[in-house]
Design a protein around this motif. Structure first.
Motif, PDB file in Angstrom:
ATOM      1  N   VAL A  29       7.250  12.620   6.954  1.00 27.66           N
ATOM      2  CA  VAL A  29       8.402  12.504   6.070  1.00 27.66           C
ATOM      3  C   VAL A  29       9.475  11.617   6.713  1.00 27.66           C
ATOM      4  O   VAL A  29      10.049  10.739   6.063  1.00 27.66           O
ATOM      5  N   VAL A  30       9.734  11.850   8.000  1.00 25.22           N
ATOM      6  CA  VAL A  30      10.766  11.082   8.697  1.00 25.22           C
ATOM      7  C   VAL A  30      10.364   9.611   8.802  1.00 25.22           C
ATOM      8  O   VAL A  30      11.182   8.716   8.555  1.00 25.22           O
ATOM      9  N   THR A  31       9.111   9.343   9.153  1.00 22.02           N
ATOM     10  CA  THR A  31       8.676   7.947   9.264  1.00 22.02           C
ATOM     11  C   THR A  31       8.625   7.278   7.893  1.00 22.02           C
ATOM     12  O   THR A  31       8.904   6.085   7.765  1.00 22.02           O
ATOM     13  N   GLY A  32       8.272   8.055   6.866  1.00 13.59           N
ATOM     14  CA  GLY A  32       8.325   7.504   5.511  1.00 13.59           C
ATOM     15  C   GLY A  32       9.741   7.142   5.123  1.00 13.59           C
ATOM     16  O   GLY A  32       9.978   6.127   4.450  1.00 13.59           O
ATOM     17  N   GLY A  33      10.706   7.969   5.554  1.00 18.15           N
ATOM     18  CA  GLY A  33      12.101   7.624   5.322  1.00 18.15           C
ATOM     19  C   GLY A  33      12.489   6.352   6.043  1.00 18.15           C
ATOM     20  O   GLY A  33      13.254   5.528   5.524  1.00 18.15           O
ATOM     21  N   ALA A  34      11.957   6.157   7.253  1.00 20.78           N
ATOM     22  CA  ALA A  34      12.254   4.934   8.002  1.00 20.78           C
ATOM     23  C   ALA A  34      11.745   3.704   7.260  1.00 20.78           C
ATOM     24  O   ALA A  34      12.382   2.638   7.278  1.00 20.78           O
ATOM     25  N   VAL A  35      10.594   3.846   6.600  1.00 21.53           N
ATOM     26  CA  VAL A  35      10.068   2.734   5.802  1.00 21.53           C
ATOM     27  C   VAL A  35      11.068   2.347   4.715  1.00 21.53           C
ATOM     28  O   VAL A  35      11.399   1.169   4.523  1.00 21.53           O
ATOM     29  N   ARG A  36      11.579   3.356   4.023  1.00 21.93           N
ATOM     30  CA  ARG A  36      12.517   3.067   2.935  1.00 21.93           C
ATOM     31  C   ARG A  36      13.851   2.554   3.463  1.00 21.93           C
ATOM     32  O   ARG A  36      14.432   1.618   2.916  1.00 21.93           O
ATOM     33  N   SER A  40      11.359  -1.603   4.024  1.00 24.68           N
ATOM     34  CA  SER A  40       9.978  -2.003   4.280  1.00 24.68           C
ATOM     35  C   SER A  40       9.009  -1.382   3.290  1.00 24.68           C
ATOM     36  O   SER A  40       7.794  -1.376   3.524  1.00 24.68           O
ATOM     37  N   GLY A  41       9.526  -0.848   2.197  1.00 25.89           N
ATOM     38  CA  GLY A  41       8.677  -0.160   1.239  1.00 25.89           C
ATOM     39  C   GLY A  41       7.586  -1.023   0.654  1.00 25.89           C
ATOM     40  O   GLY A  41       6.523  -0.529   0.296  1.00 25.89           O
ATOM     41  N   LEU A  42       7.838  -2.320   0.537  1.00 23.46           N
ATOM     42  CA  LEU A  42       6.821  -3.255   0.060  1.00 23.46           C
ATOM     43  C   LEU A  42       6.392  -4.192   1.179  1.00 23.46           C
ATOM     44  O   LEU A  42       5.990  -5.328   0.933  1.00 23.46           O
ATOM     45  N   GLY A  43       6.494  -3.694   2.430  1.00 22.64           N
ATOM     46  CA  GLY A  43       6.009  -4.489   3.561  1.00 22.64           C
ATOM     47  C   GLY A  43       4.539  -4.801   3.407  1.00 22.64           C
ATOM     48  O   GLY A  43       4.072  -5.881   3.753  1.00 22.64           O
ATOM     49  N   CYS A  44       3.782  -3.825   2.894  1.00 15.20           N
ATOM     50  CA  CYS A  44       2.419  -4.060   2.420  1.00 15.20           C
ATOM     51  C   CYS A  44       2.514  -4.046   0.896  1.00 15.20           C
ATOM     52  O   CYS A  44       2.701  -2.986   0.289  1.00 15.20           O
ATOM     53  N   PRO A  45       2.420  -5.190   0.247  1.00 10.40           N
ATOM     54  CA  PRO A  45       2.740  -5.278  -1.184  1.00 10.40           C
ATOM     55  C   PRO A  45       1.689  -4.701  -2.123  1.00 10.40           C
ATOM     56  O   PRO A  45       1.907  -4.696  -3.341  1.00 10.40           O
ATOM     57  N   THR A  46       0.562  -4.243  -1.597  1.00  6.90           N
ATOM     58  CA  THR A  46      -0.452  -3.674  -2.473  1.00  6.90           C
ATOM     59  C   THR A  46      -1.065  -2.449  -1.793  1.00  6.90           C
ATOM     60  O   THR A  46      -0.716  -2.118  -0.657  1.00  6.90           O
ATOM     61  N   TYR A  55      -6.777  -5.297   4.960  1.00  8.30           N
ATOM     62  CA  TYR A  55      -6.351  -3.901   4.996  1.00  8.30           C
ATOM     63  C   TYR A  55      -5.236  -3.677   6.011  1.00  8.30           C
ATOM     64  O   TYR A  55      -4.597  -2.619   6.005  1.00  8.30           O
ATOM     65  N   THR A  56      -5.013  -4.651   6.888  1.00 10.80           N
ATOM     66  CA  THR A  56      -3.991  -4.528   7.923  1.00 10.80           C
ATOM     67  C   THR A  56      -2.873  -5.534   7.691  1.00 10.80           C
ATOM     68  O   THR A  56      -3.042  -6.520   6.963  1.00 10.80           O
ATOM     69  N   ALA A  57      -1.730  -5.254   8.331  1.00 10.38           N
ATOM     70  CA  ALA A  57      -0.609  -6.188   8.235  1.00 10.38           C
ATOM     71  C   ALA A  57      -0.934  -7.472   8.992  1.00 10.38           C
ATOM     72  O   ALA A  57      -1.648  -7.455   9.997  1.00 10.38           O
ATOM     73  N   THR A  58      -0.397  -8.573   8.515  1.00  9.50           N
ATOM     74  CA  THR A  58      -0.597  -9.869   9.170  1.00  9.50           C
ATOM     75  C   THR A  58       0.705 -10.333   9.798  1.00  9.50           C
ATOM     76  O   THR A  58       1.785  -9.830   9.487  1.00  9.50           O
ATOM     77  N   ALA A  59       0.586 -11.298  10.691  1.00 10.96           N
ATOM     78  CA  ALA A  59       1.776 -11.791  11.399  1.00 10.96           C
ATOM     79  C   ALA A  59       2.797 -12.374  10.429  1.00 10.96           C
ATOM     80  O   ALA A  59       4.008 -12.273  10.658  1.00 10.96           O
ATOM     81  N   GLU A  60       2.316 -12.990   9.350  1.00 10.69           N
ATOM     82  CA  GLU A  60       3.239 -13.602   8.389  1.00 10.69           C
ATOM     83  C   GLU A  60       4.108 -12.573   7.676  1.00 10.69           C
ATOM     84  O   GLU A  60       5.160 -12.908   7.122  1.00 10.69           O
ATOM     85  N   MET A  61       3.703 -11.319   7.665  1.00 14.87           N
ATOM     86  CA  MET A  61       4.443 -10.281   6.941  1.00 14.87           C
ATOM     87  C   MET A  61       5.638  -9.780   7.727  1.00 14.87           C
ATOM     88  O   MET A  61       6.494  -9.081   7.167  1.00 14.87           O
ATOM     89  N   GLY A  62       5.700 -10.096   9.009  1.00 12.79           N
ATOM     90  CA  GLY A  62       6.875  -9.752   9.798  1.00 12.79           C
ATOM     91  C   GLY A  62       6.985  -8.267  10.092  1.00 12.79           C
ATOM     92  O   GLY A  62       6.034  -7.493   9.940  1.00 12.79           O
ATOM     93  N   VAL A  63       8.202  -7.866  10.463  1.00  8.65           N
ATOM     94  CA  VAL A  63       8.432  -6.492  10.911  1.00  8.65           C
ATOM     95  C   VAL A  63       8.263  -5.483   9.778  1.00  8.65           C
ATOM     96  O   VAL A  63       7.818  -4.356   9.996  1.00  8.65           O
ATOM     97  N   GLY A  65       6.098  -5.530   7.362  1.00  8.33           N
ATOM     98  CA  GLY A  65       4.680  -5.238   7.233  1.00  8.33           C
ATOM     99  C   GLY A  65       4.200  -4.302   8.332  1.00  8.33           C
ATOM    100  O   GLY A  65       3.398  -3.391   8.088  1.00  8.33           O
ATOM    101  N   VAL A  66       4.709  -4.505   9.549  1.00 11.69           N
ATOM    102  CA  VAL A  66       4.330  -3.636  10.667  1.00 11.69           C
ATOM    103  C   VAL A  66       4.792  -2.200  10.410  1.00 11.69           C
ATOM    104  O   VAL A  66       4.050  -1.236  10.628  1.00 11.69           O
ATOM    105  N   ILE A  67       6.015  -2.032   9.928  1.00 10.53           N
ATOM    106  CA  ILE A  67       6.564  -0.696   9.688  1.00 10.53           C
ATOM    107  C   ILE A  67       5.795   0.024   8.592  1.00 10.53           C
ATOM    108  O   ILE A  67       5.405   1.192   8.742  1.00 10.53           O
ATOM    109  N   GLU A  68       5.547  -0.673   7.485  1.00  6.62           N
ATOM    110  CA  GLU A  68       4.832  -0.031   6.375  1.00  6.62           C
ATOM    111  C   GLU A  68       3.398   0.292   6.764  1.00  6.62           C
ATOM    112  O   GLU A  68       2.896   1.388   6.495  1.00  6.62           O
ATOM    113  N   PHE A  69       2.715  -0.656   7.426  1.00  9.64           N
ATOM    114  CA  PHE A  69       1.329  -0.404   7.825  1.00  9.64           C
ATOM    115  C   PHE A  69       1.254   0.699   8.879  1.00  9.64           C
ATOM    116  O   PHE A  69       0.338   1.528   8.863  1.00  9.64           O
TER     117      PHE A  69
END
Length: 314
Positions: A29-36, A40-46, A55-63, A65-69
């Motif tokens: 719950v706490v880490t999910g809050g950190a995403v929001r 970073s809620g759409l750090g992984c857009p799909t 299935y994993t975050a890529t370098a182009e997605m930045g921080v 993408g790392v947080i959401e993934f």
């Protein structure tokens, strides 16, 4: 020789795993809050992929993408703990009544949360779905707490320790705590922390819904204080202690909520408030649980009438 005999699971290990499950679900719950809170809620857009090709975050997605993934990966860790709890319940001897359904419910709750989380992404962080995602986590935490308490308590019938009206008051207090959580998601859905800069809000007036939330909190606090005095009046020391803890947690949560409101909702305080929501729920459940006690089932041999000592004549 069965697997349960070859690999026995002690009550201590089972209790620790059940506690780890509670902590892990609060952590998600706490880490999910950190995403929001970091947008970073759409750090992984799909979903279930992070992108259409990976299935994993890529370098182009930045921080973001790392947080959401990273939060998605934590879901697997929570699921592994839930699976370990279920296996421990199955291997523990003697088998505790009611533990298997609870362990299965916690385990199934993890993929259910993941699916709801995926729907939040596919709906571009619809605030109502985001709120449902949070409440689903609260439900899993509640079941995980019940599992832990059943492991901790003796495997006997539940015996009330306070009069029926006070048990009803405890249930009402728990119900109001749930209302506070639900209205809290409405407040969040009307506020600035959408999880992404382009995500929509629920359209409720933040000031009005915040007042409704505050009113519900005052009601909860009043009921909790009433429980403290009522339990003490009937000499129920254990329930009174649990109610005092609930009041203390509510006061701490109220201070955080008030400060975050007057300081325009800084992300760090909002995250602390989400953790506080989990603690309020757990404290309310502890009060509810304290209104009953379980005693060990007697396993001694029954005394037949023939074996009873004869009464001496007066």
């Amino acid at each position: 020789m069965t697997a349960a005999v070859r690999f026995p699971v002690s009550t201590t290990l089972l209790r620790r795993l059940a506690l780890a499950s509670i902590i892990a679900n609060v952590g998600i719950v706490v880490t999910g809050g950190a995403v929001r809170l970091t947008a970073s809620g759409l750090g992984c857009p799909t979903w279930p992929r992070c992108t259409d090709e990976s299935y994993t975050a890529t370098a182009e997605m930045g921080v973001h993408g790392v947080i959401e993934f990273g939060n998605r990966l934590l879901t697997f860790a929570v699921g592994i703990i839930a699976l370990a709890v279920l296996l421990a319940v199955l291997l523990h001897r003697p088998r505790r009544r009611g533990l298997v359904p609870l362990a299965v419910a916690v385990l199934l709750g993890i993929p259910a949360q993941a699916v709801i989380g995926g729907i939040t992404v596919l709906t571009n962080l619809n605030p109502w779905v985001v709120g449902l995602h949070f409440l689903a986590s609260m439900a899993v935490i509640a079941v995980a707490y019940a599992l832990w308490r059943r492991v901790t308590d003796p495997d006997g019938p539940a015996v009330p320790v306070v009069p029926a009206p006070l048990r009803a008051l405890a249930r009402l207090t728990t119900g109001v705590s749930v209302v506070v959580l639900v209205v809290g998601t409405w407040v969040t859905g009307s506020g600035p922390h959408a999880g992404d800069h382009g995500a929509a809000r629920n359209g409720l007036d933040p000031e009005t819904i915040s007042q409704v939330h505050a009113d519900a909190v005052f009601l909860l606090l009043g009921l909790s204080v009433a429980l403290v005095f009522a339990f003490r009046a009937v000499g129920a020391a254990g329930p009174a202690r649990a109610a005092v803890v609930l009041v203390a947690v509510e006061l701490g949560q109220g201070v955080i909520g008030f400060v975050q409101y007057v300081t325009n909702l800084p992300a760090l305080l909002v995250g602390a408030h989400m953790l506080g929501s989990c603690l309020v729920l757990l404290a309310a459940l502890a009060v509810q649980w304290s209104t009953h006690e379980r005693h060990p089932v007697s396993t001694g041999p029954a005394i037949s009438p023939a074996s009873e000592p004869a009464l001496l004549p007066s």
